[in-house]
Design a protein around this motif. Structure first.
Motif, PDB file in Angstrom:
ATOM      1  N   PHE A 112      59.103 -30.855 -44.785  1.00 22.20           N
ATOM      2  CA  PHE A 112      58.567 -31.876 -43.881  1.00 22.20           C
ATOM      3  C   PHE A 112      59.472 -33.108 -43.858  1.00 22.20           C
ATOM      4  CE2 PHE A 112      55.991 -35.726 -43.346  1.00 22.20           C
ATOM      5  CZ  PHE A 112      55.411 -35.487 -42.106  1.00 22.20           C
ATOM      6  N   LEU A 113      59.860 -33.583 -45.037  1.00 23.45           N
ATOM      7  CA  LEU A 113      60.707 -34.770 -45.117  1.00 23.45           C
ATOM      8  C   LEU A 113      62.058 -34.538 -44.438  1.00 23.45           C
ATOM      9  CD1 LEU A 113      59.943 -35.891 -48.780  1.00 23.45           C
ATOM     10  CD2 LEU A 113      59.300 -37.114 -46.682  1.00 23.45           C
ATOM     11  N   ALA A 114      62.601 -33.331 -44.618  1.00 14.12           N
ATOM     12  CA  ALA A 114      63.883 -33.015 -43.993  1.00 14.12           C
ATOM     13  C   ALA A 114      63.750 -32.941 -42.473  1.00 14.12           C
ATOM     14  CB  ALA A 114      64.415 -31.693 -44.546  1.00 14.12           C
ATOM     15  N   GLU A 115      62.665 -32.323 -42.006  1.00 15.02           N
ATOM     16  CA  GLU A 115      62.468 -32.157 -40.567  1.00 15.02           C
ATOM     17  C   GLU A 115      62.188 -33.487 -39.875  1.00 15.02           C
ATOM     18  OE1 GLU A 115      58.959 -30.289 -37.825  1.00 15.02           O
ATOM     19  OE2 GLU A 115      59.793 -28.953 -39.361  1.00 15.02           O
ATOM     20  N   LYS A 116      61.410 -34.340 -40.525  1.00 18.76           N
ATOM     21  CA  LYS A 116      60.987 -35.592 -39.894  1.00 18.76           C
ATOM     22  C   LYS A 116      61.912 -36.770 -40.215  1.00 18.76           C
ATOM     23  CE  LYS A 116      57.257 -33.681 -38.214  1.00 18.76           C
ATOM     24  NZ  LYS A 116      57.039 -33.516 -36.762  1.00 18.76           N
ATOM     25  N   SER A 117      62.799 -36.565 -41.169  1.00 18.42           N
ATOM     26  CA  SER A 117      63.772 -37.606 -41.566  1.00 18.42           C
ATOM     27  C   SER A 117      63.111 -38.866 -42.125  1.00 18.42           C
ATOM     28  CB  SER A 117      64.665 -37.982 -40.374  1.00 18.42           C
ATOM     29  OG  SER A 117      65.395 -36.856 -39.922  1.00 18.42           O
ATOM     30  N   TYR A 118      61.975 -38.695 -42.785  1.00 18.70           N
ATOM     31  CA  TYR A 118      61.369 -39.825 -43.467  1.00 18.70           C
ATOM     32  C   TYR A 118      62.132 -40.092 -44.753  1.00 18.70           C
ATOM     33  CZ  TYR A 118      57.343 -39.717 -40.325  1.00 18.70           C
ATOM     34  OH  TYR A 118      56.537 -39.786 -39.213  1.00 18.70           O
ATOM     35  N   GLY A 119      62.241 -41.376 -45.102  1.00 16.54           N
ATOM     36  CA  GLY A 119      63.019 -41.739 -46.279  1.00 16.54           C
ATOM     37  C   GLY A 119      62.321 -41.482 -47.586  1.00 16.54           C
ATOM     38  N   GLY A 120      61.016 -41.318 -47.562  1.00 15.17           N
ATOM     39  CA  GLY A 120      60.272 -41.083 -48.789  1.00 15.17           C
ATOM     40  C   GLY A 120      58.798 -40.944 -48.496  1.00 15.17           C
ATOM     41  N   ILE A 121      58.007 -40.715 -49.548  1.00 14.96           N
ATOM     42  CA  ILE A 121      56.575 -40.498 -49.400  1.00 14.96           C
ATOM     43  C   ILE A 121      55.900 -41.701 -48.742  1.00 14.96           C
ATOM     44  CG2 ILE A 121      54.429 -39.969 -50.611  1.00 14.96           C
ATOM     45  CD1 ILE A 121      56.508 -37.734 -50.717  1.00 14.96           C
ATOM     46  N   ASP A 122      56.308 -42.907 -49.135  1.00 10.44           N
ATOM     47  CA  ASP A 122      55.657 -44.120 -48.634  1.00 10.44           C
ATOM     48  C   ASP A 122      55.802 -44.303 -47.131  1.00 10.44           C
ATOM     49  OD1 ASP A 122      54.865 -44.647 -51.166  1.00 10.44           O
ATOM     50  OD2 ASP A 122      56.211 -46.364 -51.501  1.00 10.44           O
ATOM     51  N   ALA A 123      56.734 -43.593 -46.528  1.00  6.87           N
ATOM     52  CA  ALA A 123      56.955 -43.738 -45.087  1.00  6.87           C
ATOM     53  C   ALA A 123      56.141 -42.737 -44.264  1.00  6.87           C
ATOM     54  CB  ALA A 123      58.442 -43.571 -44.772  1.00  6.87           C
ATOM     55  N   ILE A 124      55.517 -41.785 -44.921  1.00  9.90           N
ATOM     56  CA  ILE A 124      54.806 -40.720 -44.211  1.00  9.90           C
ATOM     57  C   ILE A 124      53.455 -41.209 -43.700  1.00  9.90           C
ATOM     58  CG2 ILE A 124      53.725 -38.441 -44.424  1.00  9.90           C
ATOM     59  CD1 ILE A 124      55.713 -37.802 -46.633  1.00  9.90           C
ATOM     60  N   PRO A 125      53.167 -41.069 -42.402  1.00 14.09           N
ATOM     61  CA  PRO A 125      51.783 -41.282 -41.933  1.00 14.09           C
ATOM     62  C   PRO A 125      50.910 -40.164 -42.508  1.00 14.09           C
ATOM     63  CG  PRO A 125      53.364 -41.360 -40.120  1.00 14.09           C
ATOM     64  CD  PRO A 125      54.086 -40.799 -41.294  1.00 14.09           C
ATOM     65  N   PRO A 126      49.893 -40.483 -43.295  1.00 13.51           N
ATOM     66  CA  PRO A 126      49.131 -39.449 -44.010  1.00 13.51           C
ATOM     67  C   PRO A 126      48.609 -38.319 -43.126  1.00 13.51           C
ATOM     68  CG  PRO A 126      48.537 -41.611 -44.827  1.00 13.51           C
ATOM     69  CD  PRO A 126      49.425 -41.838 -43.641  1.00 13.51           C
ATOM     70  N   ASP A 127      48.053 -38.654 -41.972  1.00 11.81           N
ATOM     71  CA  ASP A 127      47.502 -37.611 -41.101  1.00 11.81           C
ATOM     72  C   ASP A 127      48.587 -36.685 -40.558  1.00 11.81           C
ATOM     73  OD1 ASP A 127      44.939 -38.484 -41.466  1.00 11.81           O
ATOM     74  OD2 ASP A 127      44.747 -39.454 -39.508  1.00 11.81           O
ATOM     75  N   GLU A 128      49.794 -37.214 -40.404  1.00 17.85           N
ATOM     76  CA  GLU A 128      50.863 -36.392 -39.832  1.00 17.85           C
ATOM     77  C   GLU A 128      51.234 -35.241 -40.763  1.00 17.85           C
ATOM     78  OE1 GLU A 128      55.474 -36.716 -38.170  1.00 17.85           O
ATOM     79  OE2 GLU A 128      54.318 -38.541 -38.529  1.00 17.85           O
ATOM     80  N   PHE A 129      51.328 -35.526 -42.041  1.00 18.79           N
ATOM     81  CA  PHE A 129      51.678 -34.433 -42.966  1.00 18.79           C
ATOM     82  C   PHE A 129      50.567 -33.392 -43.017  1.00 18.79           C
ATOM     83  CE2 PHE A 129      51.534 -32.506 -47.244  1.00 18.79           C
ATOM     84  CZ  PHE A 129      52.726 -31.791 -47.179  1.00 18.79           C
TER      85      PHE A 129
END
Length: 280
Positions: free
Chosen positions: A211-228
């Motif tokens: 998920f992080l690789a596909e979405k290019s988020y820099g880390g857990i703190d950047a993830i919108p919870p519902d999106e994951f």
């Protein structure tokens, strides 16, 4: 537990474990059985009231303490916080599990998320291992003739053969298999209303990295919870199906959700199981 249709019909005290994905109809099926004859044991209810009860309340209190008005009332013992978990309302359990991601959006850190996941894993094993004792209680204390174990949707994730063997020793295991139509409905429902879920740690680590690789988020703190949760649900769904089927193949029997939807009463339920036994 393996038996013939006639053996099942002759079984004076029928004991069934229902397995399957959340939303496949386990609780609805259990609710169609006469409550004066069948003791309805909910694994998720047992988890929430017995094994995660204190942790759930601590989580709620921690959030309440962030509100000055409530903090003062709690610290002076002017109010108390309690759970109102029921078989049909397990929201406190899912709220405790939480979601990974941005803390500003209510997300949890990976360490805290995994801590809660581990507590849920231990609680689910304990709840399933309680089944034999509750079979005895249901009969000895309350006088129920039959017993149905409404197991949680993540039982296939336990990776604990001893627990499955215990369930198979004391109950007839019935796996409710989803249909393609129901699979589509459940995935669409999860996308529309993403809920906290339990994940095996190996699965979580693998999917989170993807998920992080596909979405290019820099880390857990950047993830919108519902999106994951929305992104991972179809993958979780498809990973669980063969796990449930393997349990049914080794320990029990399989019916599909279409058959279950046609059950209206106890007689229909008994016929459904006899048909499954006949096919096997």
């Amino acid at each position: 537990m393996k038996m013939s249709p006639q053996q099942f019909l002759d079984w004076e005290s029928k004991r069934i474990t229902l397995l399957g994905m959340s939303g496949v109809g386990k609780t609805t099926l259990a609710d169609k059985l006469p409550k004066q004859n069948w003791f309805h044991y909910s694994g998720d209810y047992r988890i929430g009231t017995q094994y995660l009860g204190e942790a759930i309340l601590d989580n709620i209190k921690r959030r309440a303490m962030e509100v000055p008005f409530l903090r003062d009332l709690l610290r002076s013992d002017s109010i108390y916080i309690g759970n109102n978990i029921t078989v049909n309302n397990l929201a406190p359990v899912s709220t405790f599990l939480g979601k990974l991601g941005n803390p500003a959006l209510g997300g949890l850190s990976l360490a805290e998320f995994k801590r809660r996941q581990a507590l849920h894993h231990q609680a689910e094993i304990a709840a399933m291992r309680d089944v034999p004792a509750f079979i005895e209680k249901a009969s000895d204390i309350y006088g129920y003739r039959h017993f149905i174990n409404d197991a949680g949707g993540s039982v296939c994730e336990l990776d604990d053969p001893a627990t499955l063997e215990l369930l198979a020793e004391h109950t007839l295991i019935l796996y409710i298999k989803t249909t393609p139509e129901l699979e589509e409905t459940l995935i669409e429902r999860a996308s529309r209303d993403p809920k906290p879920l339990y994940y095996r740690e190996e699965f979580l680590d693998e999917q989170l990295a993807a998920f992080l690789a596909e979405k290019s988020y820099g880390g857990i703190d950047a993830i919108p919870p519902d999106e994951f949760v929305t992104w991972v649900f179809p993958r979780l769904f498809n990973s669980r199906l063969p796990r449930y089927q393997a349990i049914a193949d080794q320990f029990g029997y399989t019916v599909d959700a279409r058959e279950v939807a046609r059950v209206e009463n106890e007689a229909d339920f008994v016929r459904l199981i006899c048909q499954a036994l006949s096919r096997a």
